[in-house]
Design a protein around this motif. Structure first.
Motif, mmCIF file in Angstrom:
data_model
loop_
_atom_site.group_PDB
_atom_site.id
_atom_site.type_symbol
_atom_site.label_atom_id
_atom_site.label_comp_id
_atom_site.label_asym_id
_atom_site.label_seq_id
_atom_site.Cartn_x
_atom_site.Cartn_y
_atom_site.Cartn_z
ATOM 1 N N GLY A 150 0.787 -1.225 0.000
ATOM 2 C CA GLY A 150 0.000 0.000 0.000
ATOM 3 C C GLY A 150 0.816 1.270 0.000
ATOM 4 O O GLY A 150 0.267 2.350 0.209
ATOM 5 N N SER A 151 2.125 1.168 -0.264
ATOM 6 C CA SER A 151 2.971 2.364 -0.240
ATOM 7 C C SER A 151 4.037 2.263 -1.315
ATOM 8 O O SER A 151 5.048 1.583 -1.139
ATOM 9 C CB SER A 151 3.629 2.525 1.131
ATOM 10 N N ILE A 152 3.809 2.925 -2.456
ATOM 11 C CA ILE A 152 4.790 2.909 -3.535
ATOM 12 C C ILE A 152 5.661 4.150 -3.399
ATOM 13 O O ILE A 152 5.307 5.242 -3.859
ATOM 14 C CB ILE A 152 4.114 2.870 -4.915
ATOM 15 N N ASP A 153 6.777 4.007 -2.718
ATOM 16 C CA ASP A 153 7.728 5.102 -2.549
ATOM 17 C C ASP A 153 9.138 4.526 -2.637
ATOM 18 O O ASP A 153 9.329 3.308 -2.603
ATOM 19 C CB ASP A 153 7.509 5.817 -1.214
ATOM 20 N N PRO A 154 10.161 5.378 -2.774
ATOM 21 C CA PRO A 154 11.525 4.866 -2.946
ATOM 22 C C PRO A 154 11.980 3.916 -1.848
ATOM 23 O O PRO A 154 12.640 2.905 -2.129
ATOM 24 C CB PRO A 154 12.385 6.141 -2.964
#
Length: 226
Positions: A150-154
């Motif tokens: 649920g978290s598409i970040d680097p």
């Protein structure tokens, strides 16, 4: 090495086996065989230079497009390399890590790789070998896993890369004079220094690796700052 600016993690695109053989009127298979000898030299050189991690691009996901005979030669070389060097890696306390979808190889190769990784898992230095590896596929895979969280970040994507347990990449070297990344460690190379050398891979040795590391030390890494 005691220099705090010295690289911890060096990656190499091992290019030029075929051209090395062609220049000498030899079969490509002999070029790959000499490339295997260069791998042995460079693994020992990395230890002598105090590198924490050495990553080698051995077989890309695109290499399946090569002639069947050449692929067979490469598979045979892989088998022989593991058999000939496992004992030495254990004695030198070198941990083997495979990045990429290596399970696509023949069952006996998969078994040899997994056995080697198990036997070397407590090594103090790491040799990471990219097999059936493609950086775009790796990033897509990591992004899918990040989305499931649920978290598409680097940070989340980085945690799902094949290299998540390796030190950040400091220096990427490509031999043979070609100036491109060829789908290798695209994410990890974001702030790595890069060095493109004219030397063909079978001729690469400890002096070349040392000089590359010394060039790295002279560079100022700004990570986007001024």
């Amino acid at each position: 090495m005691s220099d705090n600016n010295y690289p911890r993690h060096v990656a190499i695109i091992m290019d030029g086996n075929g051209r090395w053989a062609k220049k000498r009127g030899l079969p490509r298979a002999l070029g790959h065989r000499q490339g295997g000898e260069a791998v042995r030299r460079v693994v020992k050189a990395a230890e002598n230079l105090g590198l924490e991690c050495l990553t080698l691009y051995a077989f890309s996901s695109e290499n399946w497009k090569r002639e069947e005979e050449e692929i067979s030669d490469l598979m045979g070389l892989m088998r022989r390399f593991i058999e000939a060097n496992l004992k030495d890696m254990i004695e030198r306390r070198v941990r083997l890590r495979i990045i990429g979808d290596y399970k696509a190889f023949a069952p006996d190769i998969v078994e040899k790789l997994e056995d080697a990784m198990e036997q070397t898992k407590h090594g103090q230095r790491t040799l990471a070998v990219a097999l059936n590896y493609g950086a775009q596929q790796e990033i897509a895979h990591a992004a899918r896993l990040a989305a499931e969280e649920g978290s598409i970040d680097p940070e989340t994507i980085s945690r799902h890369l094949y290299t998540t347990d390796l030190p950040p990449l400091d220096l990427l070297i490509r031999t043979s004079g070609e100036v491109r990344l060829s789908n290798f460690l695209l994410w990890q190379s974001a702030y790595a220094e890069m060095l493109f050398l004219d030397v063909l891979w079978p001729d690469f040795g400890e002096d070349d690796l040392r000089q590359a590391c010394e060039i790295f030390v002279t560079r100022e890494r700004r990570y986007g700052g001024r």
